[in-house]
Write a protein that holds these residues in place. Structure first.
Motif, short mmCIF file in Angstrom:
data_model
loop_
_atom_site.label_atom_id
_atom_site.label_comp_id
_atom_site.label_asym_id
_atom_site.label_seq_id
_atom_site.Cartn_x
_atom_site.Cartn_y
_atom_site.Cartn_z
N UNK A 171 0.83 -1.19 0.00
CA UNK A 171 0.00 0.00 0.00
C UNK A 171 0.86 1.24 0.00
N UNK A 172 0.22 2.39 0.10
CA UNK A 172 0.99 3.64 0.15
C UNK A 172 1.94 3.62 1.36
N UNK A 173 3.15 4.12 1.18
CA UNK A 173 4.12 4.09 2.28
C UNK A 173 3.57 4.67 3.60
N UNK A 174 2.86 5.77 3.53
CA UNK A 174 2.33 6.38 4.76
C UNK A 174 1.42 5.40 5.52
N UNK A 175 0.56 4.73 4.80
CA UNK A 175 -0.36 3.76 5.41
C UNK A 175 0.41 2.56 5.97
N UNK A 176 1.40 2.08 5.21
CA UNK A 176 2.16 0.93 5.66
C UNK A 176 2.98 1.26 6.91
N UNK A 177 3.48 2.50 7.00
CA UNK A 177 4.22 2.89 8.20
C UNK A 177 3.28 2.88 9.41
N UNK A 178 2.08 3.37 9.25
CA UNK A 178 1.13 3.39 10.37
C UNK A 178 0.82 1.99 10.86
N UNK A 179 0.73 1.05 9.95
CA UNK A 179 0.40 -0.33 10.32
C UNK A 179 1.61 -1.09 10.84
N UNK A 180 2.75 -0.98 10.14
CA UNK A 180 3.90 -1.84 10.40
C UNK A 180 5.13 -1.14 10.97
N UNK A 181 5.10 0.17 11.09
CA UNK A 181 6.29 0.93 11.48
C UNK A 181 7.04 0.39 12.68
N UNK A 182 6.32 0.04 13.74
CA UNK A 182 6.98 -0.45 14.95
C UNK A 182 7.66 -1.80 14.77
N UNK A 183 7.34 -2.51 13.71
CA UNK A 183 7.89 -3.85 13.49
C UNK A 183 9.00 -3.89 12.44
N UNK A 184 9.32 -2.74 11.85
CA UNK A 184 10.28 -2.70 10.75
C UNK A 184 11.73 -2.69 11.18
N UNK A 185 11.99 -2.35 12.45
CA UNK A 185 13.36 -2.32 12.93
C UNK A 185 14.15 -1.12 12.45
N UNK A 186 13.45 -0.11 11.90
CA UNK A 186 14.13 1.10 11.43
C UNK A 186 13.38 2.34 11.92
N UNK A 187 14.07 3.45 11.87
CA UNK A 187 13.47 4.74 12.23
C UNK A 187 12.64 5.27 11.07
N UNK A 188 11.72 6.15 11.39
CA UNK A 188 10.84 6.73 10.37
C UNK A 188 11.63 7.42 9.26
N UNK A 189 12.69 8.13 9.62
CA UNK A 189 13.50 8.83 8.61
C UNK A 189 14.07 7.86 7.58
N UNK A 190 14.54 6.72 8.06
CA UNK A 190 15.11 5.71 7.16
C UNK A 190 14.01 5.14 6.26
N UNK A 191 12.84 4.88 6.84
CA UNK A 191 11.69 4.37 6.08
C UNK A 191 11.33 5.35 4.96
N UNK A 192 11.20 6.63 5.33
CA UNK A 192 10.84 7.65 4.34
C UNK A 192 11.89 7.76 3.24
N UNK A 193 13.14 7.67 3.61
CA UNK A 193 14.21 7.74 2.62
C UNK A 193 14.16 6.54 1.68
N UNK A 194 13.92 5.36 2.23
CA UNK A 194 13.87 4.14 1.42
C UNK A 194 12.73 4.18 0.42
N UNK A 195 11.58 4.72 0.83
CA UNK A 195 10.41 4.75 -0.05
C UNK A 195 10.22 6.08 -0.77
N UNK A 196 11.25 6.95 -0.75
CA UNK A 196 11.19 8.21 -1.47
C UNK A 196 10.91 7.92 -2.95
N UNK A 197 9.96 8.59 -3.52
CA UNK A 197 9.56 8.41 -4.93
C UNK A 197 8.90 7.06 -5.21
N UNK A 198 8.49 6.34 -4.18
CA UNK A 198 7.76 5.08 -4.37
C UNK A 198 6.30 5.28 -3.98
N UNK A 199 5.41 4.77 -4.79
CA UNK A 199 3.99 4.89 -4.47
C UNK A 199 3.50 3.68 -3.68
#
Length: 150
Positions: free
Chosen positions: A64-92
């Motif tokens: 799904x959209x990165x924002x939605x996936x972070x809300x659902x799975x963010x705590x389980x990803x083992x990374x900080x939000x900044x790293x997540x946002x950087x990884x999915x930059x320009x990804x839908x």
């Protein structure tokens, strides 16, 4: 355990270790891999480790959209939000692979896996492995289980 269309996935060493410690229960990808719930996913830690360390079972694959996936799975990803946002930059689309049944084995260097797959090169995303290759990994990473059977 053999015959379930196992796959081998490349993961940076720090994330592979976090999975094995149980601190990371969701693997992130930008592309949608052909994985299904119940598949066994062997974990190859990229260089400088360069070894297959164990496996996890695919619990599910969500996208799904990165924002939605972070809300659902963010705590389980083992990374900080900044790293997540950087990884999915320009990804839908963000792909979240939920991991269960994690098992750490005796590390198997990539050159040892070439005994059963001479052309082995660590995959960019993942690669399917044959039943014979999965059986070899079972025996090499979990030798005590096979010694007990003998």
């Amino acid at each position: 355990m053999i015959g379930r269309h196992d796959v081998l996935i490349s993961i940076y060493p720090e994330f592979a270790e976090a999975i094995l410690r149980g601190e990371k229960t969701v693997e992130l990808r930008r592309r949608i891999p052909g994985l299904r719930s119940g598949m066994r996913m062997w974990i190859y830690a990229t260089k400088p480790v360069g070894a297959i360390l164990g496996y996890a079972m695919v619990g599910g694959v969500s996208k799904g959209p990165p924002e939605k996936m972070w809300k659902i799975f963010g705590d389980s990803t083992g990374i900080e939000r900044e790293h997540f946002d950087s990884y999915f930059l320009d990804s839908s689309v963000a792909v979240c692979i939920t991991l269960t049944g994690v098992r750490e084995g005796v590390p198997l260097p990539s050159h040892e896996f070439k005994r059963v797959r001479p052309s082995f090169h660590p995959p960019q995303l993942f690669t399917r492995i044959s039943d014979a290759e999965a059986e070899y990994l079972d025996k090499m990473l979990f030798p005590m289980e096979f010694a007990a059977e003998a």
